[in-house]
Design a protein around this motif. Structure first.
Motif, PDB file in Angstrom:
ATOM      1  N   ASP A  31       0.953  -1.084   0.067  1.00 57.10           N
ATOM      2  CA  ASP A  31      -0.199   0.026   0.019  1.00 57.10           C
ATOM      3  C   ASP A  31       0.822   0.936  -0.030  1.00 57.10           C
ATOM      4  O   ASP A  31       0.261   2.320   0.065  1.00 57.10           O
ATOM      5  N   THR A  32       2.089   1.268  -0.107  1.00 58.28           N
ATOM      6  CA  THR A  32       3.026   2.193  -0.305  1.00 58.28           C
ATOM      7  C   THR A  32       4.123   2.371  -1.424  1.00 58.28           C
ATOM      8  O   THR A  32       4.103   1.129  -1.966  1.00 58.28           O
ATOM      9  N   PRO A  33       4.479   3.402  -1.886  1.00 58.18           N
ATOM     10  CA  PRO A  33       5.453   3.177  -2.935  1.00 58.18           C
ATOM     11  C   PRO A  33       6.567   2.131  -2.947  1.00 58.18           C
ATOM     12  O   PRO A  33       7.017   2.353  -1.689  1.00 58.18           O
ATOM     13  N   VAL A  39       4.539   9.973  -0.072  1.00 60.41           N
ATOM     14  CA  VAL A  39       3.723  10.411  -1.123  1.00 60.41           C
ATOM     15  C   VAL A  39       3.502  11.839  -0.932  1.00 60.41           C
ATOM     16  O   VAL A  39       2.641  12.193   0.098  1.00 60.41           O
ATOM     17  N   ASN A 120      -6.261   9.611  -1.309  1.00 62.09           N
ATOM     18  CA  ASN A 120      -6.781   8.420  -1.955  1.00 62.09           C
ATOM     19  C   ASN A 120      -8.078   8.925  -2.818  1.00 62.09           C
ATOM     20  O   ASN A 120      -9.063   9.223  -2.273  1.00 62.09           O
ATOM     21  N   LYS A 154      -4.160   6.731  -6.677  1.00 59.89           N
ATOM     22  CA  LYS A 154      -3.458   7.521  -5.401  1.00 59.89           C
ATOM     23  C   LYS A 154      -2.506   8.430  -6.186  1.00 59.89           C
ATOM     24  O   LYS A 154      -1.436   8.323  -6.546  1.00 59.89           O
ATOM     25  N   ALA A 157       1.633   8.647  -6.183  1.00 58.20           N
ATOM     26  CA  ALA A 157       2.148   7.390  -5.964  1.00 58.20           C
ATOM     27  C   ALA A 157       3.211   7.027  -7.046  1.00 58.20           C
ATOM     28  O   ALA A 157       3.087   7.489  -8.188  1.00 58.20           O
ATOM     29  N   THR A 158       4.033   6.473  -6.598  1.00 57.22           N
ATOM     30  CA  THR A 158       5.254   5.865  -7.784  1.00 57.22           C
ATOM     31  C   THR A 158       4.940   4.984  -8.757  1.00 57.22           C
ATOM     32  O   THR A 158       3.759   4.029  -8.081  1.00 57.22           O
ATOM     33  N   THR A 161       3.590   0.919  -7.556  1.00 54.03           N
ATOM     34  CA  THR A 161       2.693   1.033  -6.195  1.00 54.03           C
ATOM     35  C   THR A 161       1.588   0.072  -6.548  1.00 54.03           C
ATOM     36  O   THR A 161       1.010   0.233  -7.821  1.00 54.03           O
ATOM     37  N   TRP A 163      -1.973  -1.841  -4.735  1.00 54.32           N
ATOM     38  CA  TRP A 163      -2.935  -2.126  -3.715  1.00 54.32           C
ATOM     39  C   TRP A 163      -4.289  -2.836  -4.020  1.00 54.32           C
ATOM     40  O   TRP A 163      -4.503  -3.160  -5.151  1.00 54.32           O
ATOM     41  N   VAL A 187       0.104   1.151 -10.233  1.00 56.95           N
ATOM     42  CA  VAL A 187       0.520   2.398 -11.046  1.00 56.95           C
ATOM     43  C   VAL A 187       1.334   2.061 -12.116  1.00 56.95           C
ATOM     44  O   VAL A 187       2.462   1.647 -11.721  1.00 56.95           O
ATOM     45  N   GLN A 203      -2.081  10.228 -14.408  1.00 54.25           N
ATOM     46  CA  GLN A 203      -1.469   9.127 -13.651  1.00 54.25           C
ATOM     47  C   GLN A 203      -2.189   7.991 -14.589  1.00 54.25           C
ATOM     48  O   GLN A 203      -3.607   7.825 -14.427  1.00 54.25           O
TER      49      GLN A 203
END
Length: 262
Positions: A31-33, A39, A120, A154, A157-158, A161, A163, A187, A203
């Motif tokens: 759930d994180t880059p 972020v 989000n 997101k 986000a990079t 990523t 989720w 992503v 994105q």
């Protein structure tokens, strides 16, 4: 890295890689880059009364060999259809400050967005509504698929990523068998989309929606492209979908909705 093409030649290869990742979900999902950098929240600039114009096309199913799917059906085109942001302070299905947009296609469509304090972006029943094209699945479940809010994007986000956008389940009433409903999002590289004389950086997020259980599997693949600056989705590409197993072996056409005037 930015791409300036709407449909990348590597899309199929990227999908395969993503699918392999999903099969090993415990090691791939986060759930994180992936680089663990914080972020920077990008707010969606939802604006009541704003409007954008889109072209809408149907895309075809695959042939008997499973090839040549997602071809645009030329005579299906709906050109310059307005999407109007009706309000940005709606209370809807448990969220407040929800944005409601109405798209003036031949069958008008309403879309609901919500952005939380973490940045989000959620859309109501996003992706799962396509499963309702399969009438045999709807009948077996005793009603349309409605999973509620889905974590769609997101912003900030990079690349890489991932989720879980939604995890839910339902019961095939006649057999008492549980069907699992899951959306996994990734992503992708930012994509520049030409809108009139403007190049809009978006994105790109790929969603894979799966319904599985009771000897039946259904899949919907979606590529969505959002612009926080414009406060909307610049393109939604719903690939043709399919369901296979005990209930049915069917395909359904997809769609491409792309902005032509901001």
């Amino acid at each position: 890295m930015k791409n300036t093409t709407m449909f990348q030649r590597s899309a199929r290869a990227s999908f395969v890689a993503t699918l392999l990742c999903l099969l090993a979900l415990n090691s791939c999902s986060t759930d994180t880059p992936s680089d663990n950098k914080p972020v920077t929240i990008q707010k969606m600039k939802f604006t009541a009364g704003s409007s954008h114009y889109f072209n809408l096309f149907l895309v075809d199913t695959a042939d008997k060999s499973g090839n040549n799917g997602d071809k645009i059906i030329a005579d299906s085109a709906q050109y310059n259809r307005q999407e109007l942001t009706i309000d940005t302070a709606l209370t809807y299905k448990g969220f407040s400050n929800v944005t409601r947009m109405i798209f003036a296609s031949n069958q008008p469509d309403t879309n609901y967005y919500y952005q939380d304090a973490s940045g989000n972006v959620w859309r109501y029943n996003y992706g799962f509504n396509i499963l309702n094209k399969f009438q045999s699945l709807v009948i077996a479940l005793g009603g349309p698929v409605d999973v509620g809010w889905v974590l769609t994007a997101k912003p900030g986000a990079t690349v890489g990523t991932t989720w879980v956008g939604k995890s839910d389940s339902s019961i095939i009433q006649s057999f008492g068998i549980k069907v699992y409903l899951t959306d996994n999002a990734t992503v992708m590289n930012d994509t520049v989309i030409a809108v009139s004389s403007n190049n809009i950086t978006t994105q790109h997020i790929r969603h894979i929606v799966v319904a599985s259980g009771g000897g039946t599997n259904g899949t919907v693949i979606i590529d969505t492209y959002i612009s926080p600056e414009l406060g909307t989705t610049v393109m939604d590409f719903f690939h043709h979908s399919q369901i296979s197993g005990l209930l049915a072996n069917l395909q359904a056409r997809g769609s491409q909705k792309i902005m032509v005037q901001k």
